[in-house]
Design a protein around this motif. Structure first.
Motif, PDB file in Angstrom:
ATOM      1  N   VAL A 250       0.926  -1.226   0.022  1.00  0.00           N
ATOM      2  CA  VAL A 250      -0.104   0.084  -0.020  1.00  0.00           C
ATOM      3  C   VAL A 250       0.735   1.165  -0.023  1.00  0.00           C
ATOM      4  O   VAL A 250       1.961   1.396   0.736  1.00  0.00           O
ATOM      5  N   ASP A 251       0.553   2.178  -0.824  1.00  0.00           N
ATOM      6  CA  ASP A 251       1.055   3.516  -0.939  1.00  0.00           C
ATOM      7  C   ASP A 251       0.141   4.581  -1.420  1.00  0.00           C
ATOM      8  O   ASP A 251      -0.359   4.198  -2.492  1.00  0.00           O
ATOM      9  N   SER A 252       0.136   5.572  -0.921  1.00  0.00           N
ATOM     10  CA  SER A 252      -0.687   6.809  -1.585  1.00  0.00           C
ATOM     11  C   SER A 252      -0.480   7.229  -2.905  1.00  0.00           C
ATOM     12  O   SER A 252      -1.140   7.587  -3.521  1.00  0.00           O
ATOM     13  N   SER A 253       0.794   6.932  -3.148  1.00  0.00           N
ATOM     14  CA  SER A 253       1.407   7.586  -4.424  1.00  0.00           C
ATOM     15  C   SER A 253       1.150   6.496  -5.721  1.00  0.00           C
ATOM     16  O   SER A 253       1.759   5.251  -5.537  1.00  0.00           O
ATOM     17  N   GLU A 254       0.312   6.649  -6.466  1.00  0.00           N
ATOM     18  CA  GLU A 254       0.184   5.959  -7.817  1.00  0.00           C
ATOM     19  C   GLU A 254       1.503   5.458  -8.519  1.00  0.00           C
ATOM     20  O   GLU A 254       1.494   4.129  -8.844  1.00  0.00           O
ATOM     21  N   ARG A 255       2.387   6.324  -8.496  1.00  0.00           N
ATOM     22  CA  ARG A 255       3.855   6.186  -9.200  1.00  0.00           C
ATOM     23  C   ARG A 255       4.511   4.909  -8.530  1.00  0.00           C
ATOM     24  O   ARG A 255       5.034   4.363  -9.017  1.00  0.00           O
ATOM     25  N   ALA A 256       4.338   5.088  -6.906  1.00  0.00           N
ATOM     26  CA  ALA A 256       5.190   4.269  -5.996  1.00  0.00           C
ATOM     27  C   ALA A 256       4.459   2.803  -6.460  1.00  0.00           C
ATOM     28  O   ALA A 256       5.152   1.818  -6.579  1.00  0.00           O
ATOM     29  N   ILE A 257       3.273   2.833  -6.616  1.00  0.00           N
ATOM     30  CA  ILE A 257       2.342   1.415  -6.505  1.00  0.00           C
ATOM     31  C   ILE A 257       2.829   0.920  -8.248  1.00  0.00           C
ATOM     32  O   ILE A 257       2.988  -0.376  -8.257  1.00  0.00           O
ATOM     33  N   GLU A 258       3.012   1.780  -9.255  1.00  0.00           N
ATOM     34  CA  GLU A 258       3.377   1.327 -10.428  1.00  0.00           C
ATOM     35  C   GLU A 258       4.738   0.732 -10.326  1.00  0.00           C
ATOM     36  O   GLU A 258       4.999  -0.292 -11.075  1.00  0.00           O
ATOM     37  N   ILE A 259       5.645   1.438  -9.734  1.00  0.00           N
ATOM     38  CA  ILE A 259       6.941   0.960  -9.711  1.00  0.00           C
ATOM     39  C   ILE A 259       6.953  -0.508  -8.817  1.00  0.00           C
ATOM     40  O   ILE A 259       7.827  -1.484  -9.216  1.00  0.00           O
ATOM     41  N   THR A 260       6.040  -0.538  -8.002  1.00  0.00           N
ATOM     42  CA  THR A 260       5.956  -1.689  -7.012  1.00  0.00           C
ATOM     43  C   THR A 260       5.692  -3.058  -7.803  1.00  0.00           C
ATOM     44  O   THR A 260       6.386  -4.046  -7.794  1.00  0.00           O
TER      45      THR A 260
END
Ligand code: SAH
Length: 394
Positions: A250-260
């Motif tokens: 879980v992360d509030s940043s969409e970009r972080a989730i994409e990279i994950t």
């Protein structure tokens, strides 16, 4: 060239004699001439005894020390400094490790180089500069870096646009200082990560959790894992390799989730155990009652300044209380604070009061810290920032 001289007020040399590298503006009595921001200066006591060299900055920390001896910060000086930093990483087994090629070569005051961070990702060095003084010296620092690392690196990238104080006169630009590369992958303990050193947070990756992630792997077998504030999914990848039954990031940043997601598919293609959510961690926790056996709480620094410490502690208390409340019986929580102004002791007391609020029985299994490539200068306790606890919740 003659360096400008800074004379301290009587008695204000005490902390410098103990090698603390900061001079606050209130400690300065006089200057030999006007000083430009970032200029190299010589520092003297009120009785004109030489103390060392540093560089100036506009702000409450007026001078940061580079050396406590009479030297000139030239190519030889920087080559020697970086060489010393490299030796620490060599001793820690990081520099020639077939499984890990992401490590911090220079950690600012921790390596007696205030204002300078250098992270290595495979064959790329990423510089993150926090002061005008270091920014003005970046070319000689680059040359020194090449002297020390030679063919080991193919490119040097400067990522300082967001870290130079915004009021300064210079306009930093991100970009390659030497060479160029399209390679954005790095390895940590055999896991592959995509590192966005151009646009990501910090230098693109949080190297400092390497050993704590490796510890998490050992606790993951057959566990349902919730990784909150996952950023690039570091902890999630280790949980996957550790044979977790499911992993939610879980992360509030969409970009972080994409990279994950990208990192997961690079290491565990088509593995359905993992799911990622671009959501607020607090809200996600609220709907996680009795769902997870293992949780990771690695939020961003809740406090960047001393005056907001009470609010930050409240944030940590709330987050930890909810996690302790909601984790399954016999669950494990990896909880962290990376706020430099929140002491280890204050963090532990806060987690204690969070636990007490829930009424559950909690034990501390491990007390965690930053790794050897983020060394703590004993004369500059401010270089300690990362602390963590592994909790067992009955
Ligand atoms: N654990 C990560 C590093 C965490 S950095 C690692 O091992 O690499 C902190 C992250 O928290 C950032 O990615 C940021 O986007 C995220 N974040 C900040 N506030 C948040 C919130 N309220 N809910 C969820 N994520 C948040």
């Amino acid at each position: 060239m003659e360096f400008a001289k800074v004379y301290l007020k009587p008695g204000k040399e005490q902390s410098l004699l103990r090698f603390h590298p900061w001079i606050f503006s209130g400690a300065i009595d006089a200057l030999s001439r006007n000083i430009d921001e970032g200029e190299v200066v010589e520092v003297y006591t009120s009785r004109k005894k030489f103390l060392g060299i540093g560089y100036s900055q506009v702000g409450s920390i007026a001078v940061r020390m580079l050396a406590f001896s009479k030297v000139v910060p030239d190519l030889t000086f920087w080559t020697h400094k970086i060489q010393q930093a490299l030796a620490i990483r060599q001793n820690a087994g990081l520099t020639d490790n077939p499984h890990t090629n992401a490590w911090r070569l220079v950690y600012a005051e921790g390596d007696n180089m205030p204002g300078l961070i250098i992270d290595i990702y495979n064959e790329t060095a990423v510089l993150q500069i926090h002061t005008v003084g270091i920014y003005l010296m970046k070319d000689v620092i680059c040359e020194a870096l090449e002297n020390v690392l030679g063919n080991r690196i193919k490119a040097i990238y400067n990522k300082s646009e967001g870290t130079i104080p915004f009021k300064s006169q210079i306009e930093p630009h991100n970009g390659f200082l030497k060479g160029k590369t399209e390679d954005h992958t790095a390895q940590e303990n055999g896991l592959r990560f995509w590192v966005d050193f151009e646009k990501g947070q910090k230098t693109g990756f949080f190297i400092d959790q390497r050993e704590n992630r490796a510890l998490l792997e050992k606790y993951s077998k057959n566990k349902s894992v919730l990784n909150l504030f996952c950023y690039t999914g570091g902890f999630s990848l280790y949980a996957m390799r550790g044979e977790a039954s499911l992993v939610h990031s879980v992360d509030s940043s969409e970009r972080a989730i994409e990279i994950t997601k990208q990192n997961i598919s690079m290491n565990f293609p088509d593995d359905t155990r993992h799911q990622a959510f671009a959501e607020d961690a607090f809200k996600f926790l609220d709907k996680s009652k009795n769902k997870y056996d293992l949780m990771v709480l690695d939020p961003p620094a809740f406090a960047k300044h001393l005056n907001v410490v009470p609010n930050a502690l409240q944030g940590y208390r709330k987050l930890n209380a909810r996690a302790i409340e909601n984790i399954k019986p016999g669950g494990i929580i990896f909880t962290f604070s990376c706020s430099q102004v929140v002491s280890r002791d204050a963090f532990r007391k806060t987690v204690f009061s969070a636990a007490a609020k829930t009424g559950r029985n909690v034990r501390i299994l491990h007390q965690l810290e930053q790794p050897a490539d983020h060394p703590i200068n004993i004369y500059h306790p401010e270089s300690e920032y990362l602390k963590g606890l592994v909790l067992f919740v009955e």
